[in-house]
Design a protein around this motif. Structure first.
Motif: not given
Ligand SMILES: [Mg+2]
Ligand SMILES: Nc1ncnc2c1ncn2[C@@H]1O[C@H](COP(=O)(O)OP(=O)(O)OP(=O)(O)O)[C@@H](O)[C@H]1O
Lengths: 250, 285
Positions: A43, A171-172
């Motif tokens: 991240s 991000d995910e």
């Molecule tokens: Mg992360």
């Protein structure tokens, strides 16, 4: 659109050396997946490209991030302009507490566009690109919170597309979604890469395998291996990569 | 007796203790309202509301006090909301968190607890004397604003804090400036609870007599104010004045005045409850 280039990146949060000498070149109009165990810096690395880490109090970095040959950490760079070019979709769907329409129109409105006909058009095309239009076209005035999680995430993508970025950071994006919503999202990402450069963080190896062209494996703040997804999954050069991908650790 | 039984006993003891106390409060309030209504309701009439004050209790009305109260409310809203909300936004969203801002924070929280008459003394020195505003509406509303600004600052900060940070991140990620993120997303999302807090603070402020007696609200004003620089009287002051008269008829007037004041307070509280409910339905994180 050119490559995204990270040159000798070091990041610290206070004393925590979160990224250690990471260099990486990300190709345009491809999906690049960032994988690695929790806390390895995915991240952090992703958020360097739209300068979202700038808000973290004890964040410090060295190195260069080049987008279209411009170092985006140069003091002359306008972060607002940068973020119009580099959009971001977050882990948890985070629509604004307003209508579906206003969510998509927000990016236009802050740029001073308020003409209804133009806004209508942007909202429609963005929702179509995000494959959400058919599901919401009759309820554009409804609150965004009335949508399901998967729909909310596609709304967030539509909202990002509305400002016409060149790069989309994710991000995910599927971690809070059910399998059906996830597969819709994956199909969407596959479509989007024709027009956008996509960088995606994922914990799901199958997902990385399905949607990405290249994969980067991070471990404890270091970029261990970076190659085409095929090579990474079939014949990784590092044992750590192989262990991680096959689920032996992490 | 084993542990579970003991815990359960404590639990139910505390429950009855709580119910008892709640009832006690409610009963006191009910008795108070009943007595006031019984004494004052018959005196309440359109004449009472539209008459000027008078030496004769049956002729006296609350017109000047009521209009004075509305003036005071309007001016106080203007000053306290502008200052309180902007200070709250600054402290929450702009100020760097450090020793200085923490000290400021603690002091503002402490100010909420300072007795209102102290604000009156400050207002007397600062606005009446130093700025030469005398016993005007302006001096009074400045003083009342001082009294509720700390409450508004705290409310604003708490309301902003309650908006998830992800909303701000989303706005930034779309290219919003800090002010755009605040003004177009954070503030609208927080406005329901900010407004609720402001109204509750105002509802308390319109009942205040102590600080305003100090800054020169007059007990007898035979005209209604025409500008912020005029003399004024207020409902609580008028009521206070009547209750201190010996004639029983004035006590009746005081009760009727209290009914009007209570009504205003209930309306304000009602609005804030309405807004809060409306808001809770609209927003869920
Ligand atoms: Mg992360
Ligand atoms: N806001 C922050 N303040 C301080 N340290 C942080 C912050 N964000 C991340 N870190 C630290 O930086 C390192 C990398 O974190 P990062 O969030 O980039 O990992 P990640 O790979 O995304 O993990 P995950 O898969 O759990 O999301 C971790 O050691 C983490 O503790």
């Amino acid at each position: 659109m050119n490559q995204l280039i990270a040159k000798n990146i070091n990041v610290w949060y206070g004393d925590n050396h979160a990224l250690q000498d990471v260099s990486m070149i990300i190709d345009p109009f491809q999906v690049t997946a960032l994988i690695g165990p929790s806390g390895c810096g995915k991240s952090t690395f992703l958020r360097l490209f739209n300068r979202m880490n700038d808000y973290i109090e004890n964040f410090r970095m060295e190195g260069e991030i080049l987008i279209n040959d411009i170092n985006i950490y140069d003091p002359v760079v306008n972060t607002e302009e940068l973020r119009k070019k580099v959009g971001m979709v977050f882990q948890k769907p985070n629509p604004f507490p307003s209508s579906i329409y206003e969510n998509v129109a927000f990016g236009m409105r802050i740029q001073g566009m308020n003409k209804k006909s133009e806004l209508d058009e942007v909202v429609e095309t963005s929702l179509k690109k995000a494959v959400l239009w058919d599901e919401v076209k009759d309820s554009l005035k409804k609150p965004a919170f009335s949508l399901s999680g998967g729909q909310q995430q596609r709304l967030c993508i539509a909202r990002t597309l509305a400002v016409e970025p060149e790069v989309i950071l994710m991000d995910e994006p599927a971690s809070a979604l059910d399998p059906i919503s996830t597969s819709k999202l994956e199909n969407l990402i596959f479509e989007l890469k024709k027009s956008y450069t996509i960088v995606i963080v994922t914990h799901n190896m199958q997902q990385a395998g399905r949607i990405s062209d290249k994969t980067a494996f991070f471990y404890m703040g270091k970029l261990i291996e970076y190659d085409t997804t095929k090579r990474m999954f079939l014949k990784p050069a590092h044992l750590q990569t192989q262990n991680y991908i096959t689920g032996r650790f992490g | 007796m084993n542990r579970t039984k003991k815990n359960r006993l404590n639990d139910s003891l505390f429950k009855y203790f709580g119910i008892l106390n709640t009832l006690l409060g409610l009963i006191m309030l009910a008795v108070f309202i009943f007595i006031i209504l019984q004494t004052g309701l018959s005196r309440l009439s359109w004449d009472f509301i539209t008459s000027l004050p008078s030496r004769f209790p049956e002729k006296a009305g609350i017109y000047t006090a009521l209009i004075g109260t509305f003036w005071m409310l309007a001016l106080t809203i203007i000053f306290s909301v502008t200052l309180g909300v902007s200070a709250g936004i600054y402290l929450e969203e702009y100020a760097r968190k450090g020793f200085f801002s923490r000290m400021l924070e603690i002091n503002i929280s402490n100010l909420v607890g300072v007795p209102s008459v102290i604000y009156g003394i400050l207002g007397l020195a600062l606005f009446n004397r130093y700025l030469g505003l005398g016993g005007s509406l302006l001096a009074g509303s400045f003083t009342l604003s001082l009294l509720i600004i700390p409450v508004i600052i705290v409310t604003t900060r708490e309301s902003l804090k309650a908006v998830p940070r992800t909303i701000k991140e989303a706005a930034y990620a779309l290219g919003a400036t800090r002010w755009q993120a605040i003004s177009r997303q954070l503030l609208p999302a927080a406005s329901g609870s900010i407004v609720t807090g402001i109204i509750l603070a105002l509802a308390r402020a319109i009942g205040e007599a102590a600080p305003l007696i100090v800054v020169g609200a007059l007990v007898y004003v035979p005209f209604i104010p025409n500008s912020p620089l005029d003399d004024y009287t207020l409902l609580p002051i008028q009521i206070f004045n009547w209750t201190s008269r010996p004639q029983p008829e004035f006590q009746v007037n005081a009760s009727a005045g209290i009914i009007v004041l209570l009504f205003l307070t209930f309306v304000l509280n009602g609005i804030s409850i309405y807004l809060r409910n409306k808001w809770q339905k609209k927003v869920k994180w």
